[in-house]
Scaffold this motif. Structure first.
Motif, PDB file in Angstrom:
ATOM      1  N   ASP A  53      -8.162 -17.432 -13.170  1.00 20.31           N
ATOM      2  CA  ASP A  53      -7.075 -16.563 -12.676  1.00 20.31           C
ATOM      3  C   ASP A  53      -6.049 -17.358 -13.861  1.00 20.31           C
ATOM      4  O   ASP A  53      -5.018 -17.761 -13.626  1.00 20.31           O
ATOM      5  CB  ASP A  53      -6.529 -16.328 -11.726  1.00 20.31           C
ATOM      6  CG  ASP A  53      -7.890 -15.379 -10.383  1.00 20.31           C
ATOM      7  OD1 ASP A  53      -8.673 -15.113 -11.189  1.00 20.31           O
ATOM      8  OD2 ASP A  53      -7.776 -15.463  -9.485  1.00 20.31           O
ATOM      9  N   SER A 130      -3.342  -9.847  -7.942  1.00 21.33           N
ATOM     10  CA  SER A 130      -2.717  -8.831  -8.012  1.00 21.33           C
ATOM     11  C   SER A 130      -1.654  -8.858  -7.730  1.00 21.33           C
ATOM     12  O   SER A 130      -0.156  -8.088  -7.792  1.00 21.33           O
ATOM     13  CB  SER A 130      -2.952  -7.614  -6.306  1.00 21.33           C
ATOM     14  OG  SER A 130      -3.160  -9.583  -5.383  1.00 21.33           O
ATOM     15  N   LYS A 131      -1.032  -9.820  -7.246  1.00 20.69           N
ATOM     16  CA  LYS A 131       0.996 -10.470  -7.480  1.00 20.69           C
ATOM     17  C   LYS A 131       1.452 -10.192  -8.453  1.00 20.69           C
ATOM     18  O   LYS A 131       2.357  -9.568  -8.895  1.00 20.69           O
ATOM     19  CB  LYS A 131       1.029 -11.625  -6.681  1.00 20.69           C
ATOM     20  CG  LYS A 131       0.386 -11.634  -5.251  1.00 20.69           C
ATOM     21  CD  LYS A 131       1.714 -12.999  -4.102  1.00 20.69           C
ATOM     22  CE  LYS A 131       1.259 -14.085  -4.747  1.00 20.69           C
ATOM     23  NZ  LYS A 131       2.000 -15.753  -3.728  1.00 20.69           N
ATOM     24  N   GLU A 133       0.293  -9.320 -11.444  1.00 17.22           N
ATOM     25  CA  GLU A 133      -0.151  -7.949 -12.471  1.00 17.22           C
ATOM     26  C   GLU A 133       1.179  -7.189 -12.454  1.00 17.22           C
ATOM     27  O   GLU A 133       1.051  -6.365 -13.635  1.00 17.22           O
ATOM     28  CB  GLU A 133      -1.636  -6.974 -11.642  1.00 17.22           C
ATOM     29  CG  GLU A 133      -3.261  -7.715 -11.890  1.00 17.22           C
ATOM     30  CD  GLU A 133      -3.705  -7.186 -11.243  1.00 17.22           C
ATOM     31  OE1 GLU A 133      -3.037  -5.286 -10.560  1.00 17.22           O
ATOM     32  OE2 GLU A 133      -5.087  -6.800 -11.087  1.00 17.22           O
ATOM     33  N   LYS A 134       2.381  -6.685 -11.208  1.00 22.23           N
ATOM     34  CA  LYS A 134       2.814  -6.292 -11.436  1.00 22.23           C
ATOM     35  C   LYS A 134       4.494  -7.074 -12.553  1.00 22.23           C
ATOM     36  O   LYS A 134       4.993  -6.517 -12.384  1.00 22.23           O
ATOM     37  CB  LYS A 134       3.337  -6.407  -9.106  1.00 22.23           C
ATOM     38  CG  LYS A 134       2.588  -5.594  -8.841  1.00 22.23           C
ATOM     39  CD  LYS A 134       3.209  -5.293  -7.508  1.00 22.23           C
ATOM     40  CE  LYS A 134       2.020  -4.996  -6.821  1.00 22.23           C
ATOM     41  NZ  LYS A 134       1.685  -5.425  -5.390  1.00 22.23           N
TER      42      LYS A 134
END
Length: 162
Positions: A53, A130-131, A133-134
């Motif tokens: 990632d 997911s953290k 992506e913001k």
């Protein structure tokens, strides 16, 4: 001859360690004395099968640049707006002129991708995509010579994502 071989190996090792320590010291100086500049991010794909990632970063200051009209290497001059976000003022070849409240960020011009500032990848622990992506901003420490070091990603409220 054997005696000289070990002397040459030792001298090369000392030079290599000296270079590595100088590089570390340079980055530590940027972290301690540099100015935090938030650069707005443009959307990109945050996944690599081979590397795990990570997020490839593309900055808003590097967009809308014609590679035909700029030097291969130079400086992007940015100024912080009222919200503390860096906005591109101009691209220039040298470190001068620079006015008050302006910062230099060294760039390289790539033929297909526009300009890059050297902090285009941010790796994070697997499963944390997911953290990140913001992320709205990339936090970059810059010194007065245009050197920069990516220190983290920031959300819309300008808080570092951890």
């Amino acid at each position: 001859m054997k005696k000289y071989k070990w002397i040459i190996i030792l001298v090369n090792l000392i030079i290599l360690l000296g270079f590595l320590n100088y590089s570390i010291l340079k980055k530590e100086t940027i972290l301690s004395d540099g100015q935090l500049v938030l650069l707005e991010l443009a959307p990109v794909d945050p996944r690599s099968l081979m590397q795990g990632d990570y997020m490839t970063l593309r900055y808003a200051i590097s967009q809308n640049t014609s590679n035909d009209s700029i030097s291969k290497r130079g400086y992007c001059v940015v100024k912080l707006d009222a919200n503390g976000i860096a906005k591109k003022v101009r691209l220039q070849d040298g470190k001068t002129p620079i006015h008050t409240n302006e910062f230099l960020i060294r760039y390289n011009s790539k033929s297909t991708r526009g300009i890059t500032i050297g902090a285009e990848s941010y790796f994070f622990q697997e499963g944390d995509a997911s953290k990140f992506e913001k992320a709205k901003y990339g936090g970059v420490m810059v010194d007065n010579k245009g050197n920069n070091l990516l220190v983290g990603l920031y959300n819309e409220q300008k808080q570092q994502i951890e």
